[in-house]
Motif scaffolding. Structure first.
Motif, mmCIF file in Angstrom:
data_model
loop_
_atom_site.group_PDB
_atom_site.id
_atom_site.type_symbol
_atom_site.label_atom_id
_atom_site.label_comp_id
_atom_site.label_asym_id
_atom_site.label_seq_id
_atom_site.Cartn_x
_atom_site.Cartn_y
_atom_site.Cartn_z
ATOM 1 N N PRO A 158 0.774 -1.237 0.000
ATOM 2 C CA PRO A 158 0.000 0.000 0.000
ATOM 3 C C PRO A 158 0.806 1.288 0.000
ATOM 4 O O PRO A 158 0.284 2.336 -0.381
ATOM 5 N N ARG A 159 2.065 1.270 0.439
ATOM 6 C CA ARG A 159 2.736 2.539 0.694
ATOM 7 C C ARG A 159 3.031 3.342 -0.562
ATOM 8 O O ARG A 159 2.962 4.573 -0.547
ATOM 9 N N GLY A 160 3.350 2.673 -1.662
ATOM 10 C CA GLY A 160 3.557 3.398 -2.908
ATOM 11 C C GLY A 160 2.276 4.049 -3.386
ATOM 12 O O GLY A 160 2.290 5.165 -3.926
ATOM 13 N N LEU A 161 1.161 3.360 -3.181
ATOM 14 C CA LEU A 161 -0.133 3.924 -3.561
ATOM 15 C C LEU A 161 -0.478 5.119 -2.671
ATOM 16 O O LEU A 161 -0.991 6.137 -3.142
ATOM 17 N N VAL A 162 -0.183 5.002 -1.385
ATOM 18 C CA VAL A 162 -0.429 6.120 -0.464
ATOM 19 C C VAL A 162 0.319 7.355 -0.934
ATOM 20 O O VAL A 162 -0.219 8.471 -0.928
ATOM 21 N N LEU A 163 1.567 7.178 -1.367
ATOM 22 C CA LEU A 163 2.368 8.309 -1.833
ATOM 23 C C LEU A 163 1.701 9.019 -3.009
ATOM 24 O O LEU A 163 1.510 10.243 -2.989
ATOM 25 N N THR A 164 1.334 8.265 -4.044
ATOM 26 C CA THR A 164 0.762 8.914 -5.231
ATOM 27 C C THR A 164 -0.604 9.524 -4.935
ATOM 28 O O THR A 164 -0.943 10.581 -5.474
ATOM 29 N N LEU A 165 -1.388 8.916 -4.033
ATOM 30 C CA LEU A 165 -2.696 9.487 -3.706
ATOM 31 C C LEU A 165 -2.557 10.778 -2.901
ATOM 32 O O LEU A 165 -3.296 11.745 -3.133
ATOM 33 N N VAL A 166 -1.618 10.812 -1.984
ATOM 34 C CA VAL A 166 -1.392 12.031 -1.207
ATOM 35 C C VAL A 166 -0.930 13.165 -2.115
ATOM 36 O O VAL A 166 -1.424 14.302 -2.036
ATOM 37 N N ILE A 167 0.007 12.866 -3.002
ATOM 38 C CA ILE A 167 0.520 13.897 -3.913
ATOM 39 C C ILE A 167 -0.584 14.365 -4.853
ATOM 40 O O ILE A 167 -0.805 15.574 -5.037
ATOM 41 N N ASN A 168 -1.312 13.425 -5.454
ATOM 42 C CA ASN A 168 -2.300 13.776 -6.484
ATOM 43 C C ASN A 168 -3.515 14.503 -5.949
ATOM 44 O O ASN A 168 -4.045 15.392 -6.627
ATOM 45 N N TRP A 169 -3.972 14.138 -4.754
ATOM 46 C CA TRP A 169 -5.272 14.639 -4.307
ATOM 47 C C TRP A 169 -5.220 15.539 -3.085
ATOM 48 O O TRP A 169 -6.167 16.284 -2.831
ATOM 49 N N LEU A 170 -4.112 15.545 -2.343
ATOM 50 C CA LEU A 170 -4.011 16.388 -1.153
ATOM 51 C C LEU A 170 -2.992 17.513 -1.286
ATOM 52 O O LEU A 170 -3.029 18.464 -0.513
ATOM 53 N N ILE A 171 -2.075 17.400 -2.226
ATOM 54 C CA ILE A 171 -1.015 18.407 -2.354
ATOM 55 C C ILE A 171 -1.062 19.123 -3.699
ATOM 56 O O ILE A 171 -1.184 20.356 -3.755
ATOM 57 N N MET A 186 10.003 7.186 2.996
ATOM 58 C CA MET A 186 9.154 6.002 3.167
ATOM 59 C C MET A 186 9.897 4.713 2.836
ATOM 60 O O MET A 186 9.341 3.621 2.988
ATOM 61 N N LYS A 187 11.161 4.854 2.346
ATOM 62 C CA LYS A 187 11.995 3.701 1.998
ATOM 63 C C LYS A 187 11.332 2.802 0.956
ATOM 64 O O LYS A 187 11.359 1.568 1.054
ATOM 65 N N LEU A 188 10.720 3.418 -0.043
ATOM 66 C CA LEU A 188 10.116 2.653 -1.128
ATOM 67 C C LEU A 188 11.190 2.139 -2.071
ATOM 68 O O LEU A 188 12.215 2.803 -2.269
ATOM 69 N N PRO A 189 10.983 0.985 -2.683
ATOM 70 C CA PRO A 189 11.902 0.542 -3.732
ATOM 71 C C PRO A 189 11.797 1.463 -4.937
ATOM 72 O O PRO A 189 10.727 2.017 -5.214
ATOM 73 N N HIS A 190 12.895 1.628 -5.649
ATOM 74 C CA HIS A 190 12.924 2.572 -6.763
ATOM 75 C C HIS A 190 11.894 2.224 -7.828
ATOM 76 O O HIS A 190 11.291 3.115 -8.439
ATOM 77 N N ALA A 191 11.658 0.937 -8.068
ATOM 78 C CA ALA A 191 10.719 0.510 -9.108
ATOM 79 C C ALA A 191 9.287 0.917 -8.798
ATOM 80 O O ALA A 191 8.444 0.976 -9.696
ATOM 81 N N VAL A 192 8.996 1.201 -7.522
ATOM 82 C CA VAL A 192 7.683 1.704 -7.126
ATOM 83 C C VAL A 192 7.719 3.219 -6.975
ATOM 84 O O VAL A 192 6.796 3.924 -7.381
ATOM 85 N N ALA A 252 7.546 14.724 -3.842
ATOM 86 C CA ALA A 252 7.228 13.301 -3.950
ATOM 87 C C ALA A 252 8.469 12.437 -3.792
ATOM 88 O O ALA A 252 8.443 11.405 -3.104
ATOM 89 N N TYR A 253 9.581 12.851 -4.408
ATOM 90 C CA TYR A 253 10.809 12.052 -4.351
ATOM 91 C C TYR A 253 11.354 12.012 -2.931
ATOM 92 O O TYR A 253 11.828 10.976 -2.462
ATOM 93 N N THR A 254 11.282 13.147 -2.243
ATOM 94 C CA THR A 254 11.726 13.189 -0.849
ATOM 95 C C THR A 254 10.869 12.282 0.025
ATOM 96 O O THR A 254 11.378 11.539 0.885
ATOM 97 N N MET A 255 9.549 12.321 -0.195
ATOM 98 C CA MET A 255 8.657 11.451 0.564
ATOM 99 C C MET A 255 8.948 9.983 0.281
ATOM 100 O O MET A 255 8.936 9.143 1.194
ATOM 101 N N ALA A 256 9.216 9.647 -0.981
ATOM 102 C CA ALA A 256 9.512 8.263 -1.341
ATOM 103 C C ALA A 256 10.777 7.767 -0.645
ATOM 104 O O ALA A 256 10.838 6.625 -0.182
ATOM 105 N N LEU A 257 11.787 8.629 -0.550
ATOM 106 C CA LEU A 257 13.022 8.253 0.132
ATOM 107 C C LEU A 257 12.775 8.024 1.619
ATOM 108 O O LEU A 257 13.265 7.051 2.205
#
Length: 352
Positions: free
Chosen positions: A72-85, A272-278, A265-270
């Protein structure tokens, strides 16, 4: 990546030049096409935008949504960026530049329309080109499908309320009937048509019919995009020739928004320790726009000759070279991310 995707900024640039030239040489033809309207929707542009959107919707595999709980965490990232920020920062930048910084350079009515166009871009997350960005960053194709599918479902319900809220806050009259009709025409109906087509063509063990159909439709989608750009810039030709600085003024806040959102988004992904492919596709989805939808709604709400329509089309011109630069950055910084996914992998789903 095919020749069209690789040189998209070139083709769009040539279409812009062709549109401006044609609009100045034969303005009567464009005036006639502009008159083909029904319920504030230009029929010619609507047809062309359908040619763009429909093949994109066929690519989306909504069955992938059932696997979202596994990672879920990669999805959480894109949803937060797309709809809340993103929608709110776009509205803020539009207001800052066209109500404050450029206030003496643009009349208030035109400024309102530019802000509206930017807002519509900000509320429309990318649907199709993100598959290209995902491929170029060696992203997880299956997870990208999940992200796009969820965003498209949310867009059906969230696009009109968020757009209406931000347009209202910006002191722009919101014709709700036209906005809701636009969502119906350019999101819900194409989504249903795409899902029905995919259901008829796709098979769990054989995607050849679906892939062949998409290959046949791709030239029509390309034609729809370029013809729409030609029409829009043809309609705007007189305005652009009288004030070419308009393109520059609109491009500046769009560039700041695009690079700024990617940085967030990139800072948040780092963190959140997401894999690069996500992480990379998630950031690309959050950064890029579903400009076809934004163009269609801008035309429906404000008219073919409006500043809002111009702002959304400038978004096309700005987005492609900027996104390619971000793809290059994401690839160079792959080593910043853990090579091992920290979430359980999503099972494979059919690719479109």
């Amino acid at each position: 990546m095919g020749i069209f995707e690789r040189y998209l900024s070139v083709w769009v640039g040539l279409a812009i030049i062709a549109g401006i030239a044609a609009g100045s040489l034969v303005p009567g033809v464009f005036a006639m096409v502009a008159a083909w309207e029904f319920a504030h929707v230009n029929l010619a542009v609507a047809l062309l935008i359908w040619l763009m959107i429909y093949p994109m919707m066929v690519q989306v595999d909504f069955s992938s949504i059932r696997d979202v709980g596994r990672n879920p965490r990669g999805l959480v990232l894109t949803l937060v960026i797309n709809w809340l920020i993103k929608p709110f920062t776009m509205a803020l930048l539009g207001w800052l530049f066209f109500r404050v910084i450029f206030a003496d350079m643009v009349d208030p009515q035109t400024a309102s329309e530019y802000i509206a166009g930017m807002i519509l871009l900000g509320v429309a997350p990318c649907t199709a080109m993100v598959f290209v960005w995902s491929q170029l960053t060696r992203g997880d194709a299956n997870y990208t499908l999940v992200q796009v599918s969820i965003n498209d479902v949310i867009m059906i319900f969230a696009f009109a309320p968020i757009a209406g809220l931000l347009l209202g806050i910006s002191d722009i009259h919101v014709p709700w009937d036209t906005l809701l009709l636009s969502v119906l025409l350019y999101v819900l109906v194409p989504l249903l048509a795409g899902a029905w087509t995919r259901h008829k063509l796709d098979r769990a063990d054989d995607h050849s019919r679906l892939n062949a159909f998409l290959a046949r439709m791709k030239p029509w989608s390309i034609l729809g995009l370029l013809a729409t750009v030609v029409l829009l810039f043809g309609f705007q030709a007189q305005t652009i020739l009288a004030n070419p600085m308009a393109i520059v003024l609109i491009a500046i806040p769009l560039l700041i928004q695009t690079y700024g959102i990617f940085a967030i988004a990139y800072t948040m992904a780092l963190r959140m320790k997401l894999p690069h492919a996500v992480a990379a596709p998630a950031c690309m989805i959050g950064t890029s726009n579903f400009f076809e939808l934004a163009v269609a709604v801008a035309i429906s709400l404000f008219g073919l000759h409006s500043g809002a329509a111009l702002a959304t089309v400038v978004g096309v011109l700005v987005e492609v070279p900027v996104m390619l630069s971000l793809v290059a950055f994401a690839n160079r910084t792959r080593g910043w991310f853990s090579p091992v996914a920290t979430d359980e992998s999503v099972p494979p789903v059919a690719e479109g």
